[in-house]
Design a protein around this motif. Sequence first.
Motif, PDB file in Angstrom:
ATOM      1  N   GLY A 215      30.178  28.912  40.819  1.00  0.00           N
ATOM      2  CA  GLY A 215      29.269  29.314  41.874  1.00  0.00           C
ATOM      3  C   GLY A 215      30.004  29.845  43.097  1.00  0.00           C
ATOM      4  N   ALA A 216      31.064  29.147  43.498  1.00  0.00           N
ATOM      5  CA  ALA A 216      31.857  29.600  44.650  1.00  0.00           C
ATOM      6  C   ALA A 216      32.546  30.923  44.352  1.00  0.00           C
ATOM      7  CB  ALA A 216      32.895  28.535  45.005  1.00  0.00           C
ATOM      8  N   LEU A 222      35.905  36.139  44.712  1.00  0.00           N
ATOM      9  CA  LEU A 222      37.360  35.939  44.734  1.00  0.00           C
ATOM     10  C   LEU A 222      37.801  35.109  43.528  1.00  0.00           C
ATOM     11  CD1 LEU A 222      37.811  35.043  48.514  1.00  0.00           C
ATOM     12  CD2 LEU A 222      38.166  37.273  47.424  1.00  0.00           C
ATOM     13  N   GLY A 223      39.009  35.381  43.073  1.00  0.00           N
ATOM     14  CA  GLY A 223      39.625  34.566  42.029  1.00  0.00           C
ATOM     15  C   GLY A 223      38.966  34.674  40.679  1.00  0.00           C
ATOM     16  N   ARG A 224      38.385  35.832  40.365  1.00  0.00           N
ATOM     17  CA  ARG A 224      37.760  36.010  39.057  1.00  0.00           C
ATOM     18  C   ARG A 224      38.765  36.610  38.080  1.00  0.00           C
ATOM     19  NH1 ARG A 224      32.544  35.579  38.009  1.00  0.00           N
ATOM     20  NH2 ARG A 224      32.707  37.054  36.313  1.00  0.00           N
ATOM     21  N   PRO A 225      39.185  35.858  37.072  1.00  0.00           N
ATOM     22  CA  PRO A 225      40.059  36.425  36.040  1.00  0.00           C
ATOM     23  C   PRO A 225      39.257  37.348  35.142  1.00  0.00           C
ATOM     24  CG  PRO A 225      39.458  34.181  35.468  1.00  0.00           C
ATOM     25  CD  PRO A 225      38.888  34.431  36.839  1.00  0.00           C
ATOM     26  N   ASP A 235      33.446  47.351  34.120  1.00  0.00           N
ATOM     27  CA  ASP A 235      32.385  47.972  34.889  1.00  0.00           C
ATOM     28  C   ASP A 235      31.894  47.099  36.031  1.00  0.00           C
ATOM     29  OD1 ASP A 235      32.525  50.112  33.193  1.00  0.00           O
ATOM     30  OD2 ASP A 235      30.896  49.445  31.874  1.00  0.00           O
ATOM     31  N   ASP A 236      31.884  45.760  35.813  1.00  0.00           N
ATOM     32  CA  ASP A 236      31.340  44.869  36.840  1.00  0.00           C
ATOM     33  C   ASP A 236      32.277  44.669  38.001  1.00  0.00           C
ATOM     34  OD1 ASP A 236      32.686  43.428  34.629  1.00  0.00           O
ATOM     35  OD2 ASP A 236      32.531  41.733  36.006  1.00  0.00           O
ATOM     36  N   ASP A 237      33.501  45.212  37.915  1.00  0.00           N
ATOM     37  CA  ASP A 237      34.430  45.116  39.030  1.00  0.00           C
ATOM     38  C   ASP A 237      34.396  46.340  39.924  1.00  0.00           C
ATOM     39  OD1 ASP A 237      35.291  42.673  38.239  1.00  0.00           O
ATOM     40  OD2 ASP A 237      37.021  43.369  37.098  1.00  0.00           O
ATOM     41  N   ASP A 238      33.542  47.305  39.574  1.00  0.00           N
ATOM     42  CA  ASP A 238      33.480  48.538  40.364  1.00  0.00           C
ATOM     43  C   ASP A 238      32.863  48.265  41.729  1.00  0.00           C
ATOM     44  OD1 ASP A 238      34.554  49.796  38.220  1.00  0.00           O
ATOM     45  OD2 ASP A 238      32.660  50.626  37.456  1.00  0.00           O
TER      46      ASP A 238
END
Length: 238
Positions: A215-216, A222-225, A235-238
């Motif tokens: 959730g955080a 932040l901190g998503r591997p 695509d979801d990092d665009d």
Amino acid sequence: MDLTTRKTVSSQPLRERSRSDRPVRRSLIRRLLRWGGFAFIFFVAIVFGGFLHFVDSITTMKPPLDPKADGIVVLTGGYQRIDQAVELLRSGAGNRLLISGAHPTTTPSQIRKLTQSSVDLFSCCVDIGYDALDTIGNAREAAKWIHAKGYKSVLVVTNNYHMPRSLAELKYVDPSTDFIPYPVVNSDLKAKNWFTDPNALRTMISEYAKVLLAGARNLTGLGRPTGLRSRQPLDDDD
């Protein structure tokens, strides 16, 4: 007035000022400690209350009576999940099944034999994803498959204690799809005293901590591997 007298007189206001400052500093420190203690107790109460809500949602979670969706996604972690997902596919609950997060050495033939499924069913309607390493990877792998198939609703098959985090990751990556939970219940946690079972208690606490972390992470971004074996652009990092 001699020099000694002058020094004594001039130092008296300084001593009096320093003495008067001490109670003020002590009072400020006491207030900070008091409010810090209240804040800590409030934080612990929120976390504990959230844990109780999490446990209640897990122990009362049940599969839908008449599951129906465009597709089915099962998150690997045990063949009981895959068995249930294949049975849903066989009964017509979805048009196609994605087995997400399979180990690269696992073959479709092995899965088919373990689930006692027909060759025709696997040939026509089962896809196996080998790219996902964890729940984040499962969500990204599933979202890519969902968009490729043009599905609008998907049954999500995983263990009941793993379902909240799985749905959170799936909705973060693909908020437009309707994800329908289909929990696999290994044991009736509602009927037995799970809090007296060290393994069940450990699993609950660990999964709740992961839910809070997810959730955080989803809130801040932040901190998503990547959660994937490949290092392709996402695509979801665009």
